[in-house]
Motif scaffolding. Structure first.
Motif, PDB file in Angstrom:
ATOM      1  N   ASN A  25      -6.279  -4.535  -6.303  1.00  0.00           N
ATOM      2  CA  ASN A  25      -4.832  -4.510  -6.145  1.00  0.00           C
ATOM      3  C   ASN A  25      -4.059  -4.542  -7.447  1.00  0.00           C
ATOM      4  N   GLY A  26      -4.691  -4.871  -8.549  1.00  0.00           N
ATOM      5  CA  GLY A  26      -3.965  -4.914  -9.802  1.00  0.00           C
ATOM      6  C   GLY A  26      -3.143  -6.167  -9.990  1.00  0.00           C
ATOM      7  N   ALA A  49      -2.241  10.125  -9.901  1.00  0.00           N
ATOM      8  CA  ALA A  49      -2.035   9.627 -11.269  1.00  0.00           C
ATOM      9  C   ALA A  49      -0.698   8.899 -11.380  1.00  0.00           C
ATOM     10  N   PHE A  50       0.326   9.369 -10.679  1.00  0.00           N
ATOM     11  CA  PHE A  50       1.614   8.660 -10.692  1.00  0.00           C
ATOM     12  C   PHE A  50       1.450   7.259 -10.088  1.00  0.00           C
ATOM     13  N   ASP A  65      -5.046  -0.504  -8.206  1.00  0.00           N
ATOM     14  CA  ASP A  65      -6.314  -0.021  -8.738  1.00  0.00           C
ATOM     15  C   ASP A  65      -6.863   1.104  -7.871  1.00  0.00           C
ATOM     16  N   GLN A  66      -6.936   0.873  -6.568  1.00  0.00           N
ATOM     17  CA  GLN A  66      -7.391   1.912  -5.663  1.00  0.00           C
ATOM     18  C   GLN A  66      -6.192   2.465  -4.913  1.00  0.00           C
ATOM     19  N   VAL A  67      -6.061   3.777  -4.887  1.00  0.00           N
ATOM     20  CA  VAL A  67      -4.931   4.404  -4.206  1.00  0.00           C
ATOM     21  C   VAL A  67      -5.460   5.390  -3.169  1.00  0.00           C
ATOM     22  N   GLN A  68      -4.659   5.615  -2.162  1.00  0.00           N
ATOM     23  CA  GLN A  68      -5.062   6.477  -1.056  1.00  0.00           C
ATOM     24  C   GLN A  68      -4.255   7.765  -1.056  1.00  0.00           C
ATOM     25  N   TYR A  92       0.841  -1.188   0.000  1.00  0.00           N
ATOM     26  CA  TYR A  92       0.000   0.000   0.000  1.00  0.00           C
ATOM     27  C   TYR A  92       0.882   1.245   0.000  1.00  0.00           C
ATOM     28  N   PHE A  93       0.430   2.276  -0.732  1.00  0.00           N
ATOM     29  CA  PHE A  93       1.200   3.514  -0.837  1.00  0.00           C
ATOM     30  C   PHE A  93       0.275   4.710  -0.644  1.00  0.00           C
TER      31      PHE A  93
END
Length: 763
Positions: A714-715, A641-642, A593-596, A565-566
């Motif tokens: 998670n991709g 986006a990065f 896929d989902q980012v925080q 996780y990032f």
């Protein structure tokens, strides 16, 4: 550390004769069935009532019931009037008010300040069942319903808003929630000790305004009481008054009296031998010292003073040496007693051994409560976290000293869950807590622990005084696996991998027996700048753990994946940092896929950085180094986006940013490029979420209704049971097909006059 009265040593209130209730009542009808004419205590909460020890209202309610009190629950009341707050009648002792297991603003809004479409703590997952700043609103309604009944504020929302705090949603500093809520007293942190002490004293007729000596409480007073020494910490960068040097052999409180007595008496012979008596100076008595923070009005108008106050607050969090704090709000002071004494193992067993039904209240019928479904078959084995991550509220709320349950208590709960909870299939979804592997890990020396003021035991490295022995946890796992009827024990709590690598035996045990295909860990970033502001270890610790994880997975003959996780847009993060993280993700084949994005929660150290641009991890001055802050919506979107470098929707923004940063070399159609030069049509892109998901209704996932997508978020490749192909081969095939099309295009081998096939982006 001061001794505390054990929770089970208090005399029982007279209503103990009624015995424990199957469920704490939510209506007058239930009270009548129990034979109650009234409630002694009524708990008001923003969550649905689930009688499970993962829900705060259940723990506090059952604990007070065990003390002999009759406790009622008002869950998710209609806050638009006082009517719902009167449905159980007037409580004999007090209202206990909490927003729920989450801060109500974080519960209701995303990091982009958009209203969430669901609420995991509400039946059916419906949103809108609680107001903004719920504990504040509930408290006011309780006072409106019964003006003379004391209101005691608690829960994580009260904990994190007890002091003047930056409010992300209003972009301003708000005063202590105690002031706005008009509550009588506020409990912060683990509140079991405080709520039992206050309930007992109120039951004996003591007035709530007279209760000012309970640890873990905040209340309003007019001035500093007699006998206290006040340390002025209201200013920075300015020299204060120079005090006269104190004679260490004389008690300063008696200096004036001694001088008067000496003046009256005979003159002593200076050559005569005397016995020197060393008396304690009030300046050295920490339990009679209070630190005055900058006032609310000051920190509201001066972000640097706000950062300074935040630093002082976090330095006074160790129960072994913390001093009281006070902060002026207008004409009154809000006083904060030192944090509560952590619970012993016996007390933890007592709290978790209450007669919980472990299911939602029957009033909800067959409606599912998502948060309950998630923890339905999990067991909490400990509390607290000594990681000190600056963006996290766990340490601030539960404390940094780990509070552990015994093996016997944990095993007993698993057996009870196995025998009583409907739908148990033999799989325990989690044995954990705030962190999966801090169970029974503590300082080697209690005296060192008592005097330590470090905000973290594992940053910048693991403290040499920290015992990292995982043997007790390994033994617990083995005992739990051996229970009849238990098929699998999974570990779903976040893993502190820099601790885990200190015990290869633990990693092997975990990877061999307790990973269900995927294991979540949180490196949060790869670059030193943001990691230092987070107080997280370098990516090297992750690499060490990954090697061990893959080695033991291979030895066990299992195909398993790490899910890192990032966080995007955390204080201290530059655009270059996010670009380097994106390159690392691509090199390692991760497509999140989902980012925080960073979410500035009240009172967190990272939130103080966000608001002030200063770093409270070091001494704060007006000239101290600043911190890079990501505040604009456009830059926050760029950082996200990065993290999702593979999503074509973000490619135009990334191309512009890379060109501005002088990194156009990362734009191209080769394997070493971050993003391609072309832009596919929207309908040609299938997100990692949809691609890696199984349609609801599939036999493999249990036939969920509505055609929704069940996703791994998670991709990573779909599980083999979902019909997924090996991810690396699939990706190689797509990349090869794309390269072939590009070669044909360059060489003119398009089929002589026929329409050239349109290149498809490799996914």
């Amino acid at each position: 550390m001061q001794a505390a009265k054990p929770l089970f040593d208090y005399p029982k209130y007279w209503a103990e004769c009624f015995g424990p209730a199957p469920f704490l009542p939510m209506s007058r009808e239930e009270m009548d069935q129990l034979g109650w004419d009234s409630c002694d205590i009524i708990i008001v909460t923003g969550d649905a009532y689930v009688d499970h020890p993962s829900f705060g209202m259940a723990i506090i309610g059952r604990l007070l019931e065990a003390q002999g009190f009759r406790v009622g629950i008002i869950a998710q009341p209609d806050w638009r009037s006082k009517d719902d707050f009167m449905k159980l009648g007037e409580p004999n002792l007090f209202f206990g008010v909490a927003a729920g297991n989450m801060d109500s603003m974080i519960n209701r809004y995303t990091a982009d300040k958009k209203i969430r479409s669901d609420d995991a703590y509400t039946p059916g997952g419906l949103a809108g069942k609680r107001p903004d700043r719920a504990s504040l609103v509930y408290s006011q309604r309780c006072k409106e319903a019964y003006t003379h009944v004391p209101v005691i504020l608690g829960g994580i929302e009260a904990s994190l808003r007890r002091i003047a705090h930056y409010d992300y949603w209003q972009d301003k500093v708000r005063r202590s929630i105690l002031m706005d809520a008009t509550a009588d007293i506020l409990l912060y942190g683990n509140a079991e000790r405080a709520v039992v002490e206050i309930a007992q004293r109120l039951s004996r007729g003591e007035k709530v305004e007279a209760i000012t000596d309970v640890r873990g409480t905040a209340f309003i007073r007019r001035d500093t009481p007699e006998g206290w020494f006040e340390v002025d910490s209201t200013r920075i960068d300015r020299p204060g008054r120079v005090d006269k040097i104190i004679n260490p052999y004389v008690n300063t409180q008696d200096m004036e009296a001694c001088a008067i007595e000496q003046a009256k008496g005979p003159v002593e012979d200076p050559n005569e031998a005397k016995v020197v008596q060393i008396l304690e100076s009030p300046r050295m008595t920490r339990d009679k010292t209070v630190i005055r923070l900058p006032s609310f009005e000051k920190v509201r108008n001066d972000p640097v003073l706000y950062a300074h106050a935040n630093r002082v607050l976090h330095l006074e969090t160790n129960p072994g040496n913390a001093r009281a704090l006070v902060q002026k709000h207008g004409e009154v002071d809000v006083w904060f007693n030192p944090p509560p004494i952590p619970m012993t193992t016996e007390e933890m067993d007592y709290v978790f051994g209450m007669p919980y039904a472990r299911v939602p209240h029957p009033a909800y019928g067959k409606e599912k409560i998502p948060a309950y479904e998630m923890i339905r078959f999990s067991v909490n084995i400990m509390r607290g976290c000594f990681g000190g991550c600056t963006f996290c509220s766990i340490t601030e709320h539960e404390g940094r000293i780990i509070q552990n349950r015994s093996h016997e208590s944990i095993i007993r709960e698993i057996e009870e869950m196995r025998d009583k909870v409907p739908g148990f299939t033999g799989v325990v979804s989690d044995l954990g807590g705030p962190t999966a592997n801090m169970y029974r890990i503590a300082c080697k020396d209690p005296e060192i622990e008592k005097h330590c003021r470090k905000p973290s035991c594992v940053f910048p490295g693991i403290c040499e005084n920290l015992n990292t022995d995982h043997s007790s946890l390994i033994e617990l796992y083995r005992k739990a696996r051996a229970l009849p009827g238990v098929k699998k024990i999974l570990i779903a709590s976040g893993l502190r991998y820099d601790l885990a690598v200190e015990s290869p035996e633990y990693v092997k045990e975990l990877v061999t027996h307790h990973v269900g295909g995927y294991l979540k860990i949180a490196p949060e970033h790869t670059e030193r700048g943001p990691l230092d502001k987070m107080m997280k270890p370098g990516i090297g610790s992750y690499d060490r753990f990954k090697q061990m994880f893959e080695k033991y997975s291979k030895e066990a003959g299992k195909e398993q994946y790490l899910i890192p996780y990032f966080i995007a847009a955390h204080p201290g993060t530059t655009d270059e940092d996010m670009m380097n993280l994106a390159l690392w993700l691509k090199r390692n084949g991760f497509r999140a896929d989902q980012v925080q994005a960073f979410y500035p929660s009240p009172m967190a150290t990272a939130t103080a950085m966000y608001h002030s641009g200063k770093n409270p991890l070091r001494k704060v001055t007006y000239k101290s180094d600043g911190v890079t802050i990501v505040k604009s919506e456009q830059q926050r979107r760029l950082h996200k986006a990065f993290l999702r470098y593979h999503d074509p929707k973000g490619w135009p923004m990334l191309r512009e940013a890379l060109e501005r940063m002088g990194r156009s070399d990362l734009i191209g159609n080769g394997k070493h490029h971050l993003i391609p030069t072309y832009q596919p049509q929207t309908d040609e892109y299938q997100s990692a979420r949809r691609k890696n998901s199984t349609p609801a209704g599939s036999k493999k996932v249990g036939g969920a209704a509505g055609g929704k997508i069940l996703t791994q978020h998670n991709g990573l490749p779909p599980r083999a049971s979902d019909g997924g192909k090996p991810w690396d081969k699939r990706e190689q095939a797509k990349a090869a097909a794309f390269a072939k099309l590009q070669e044909q295009k360059k060489g003119g081998k398009s089929g002589g006059g026929k329409k050239k096939p349109r290149p498809v982006a490799p996914r």
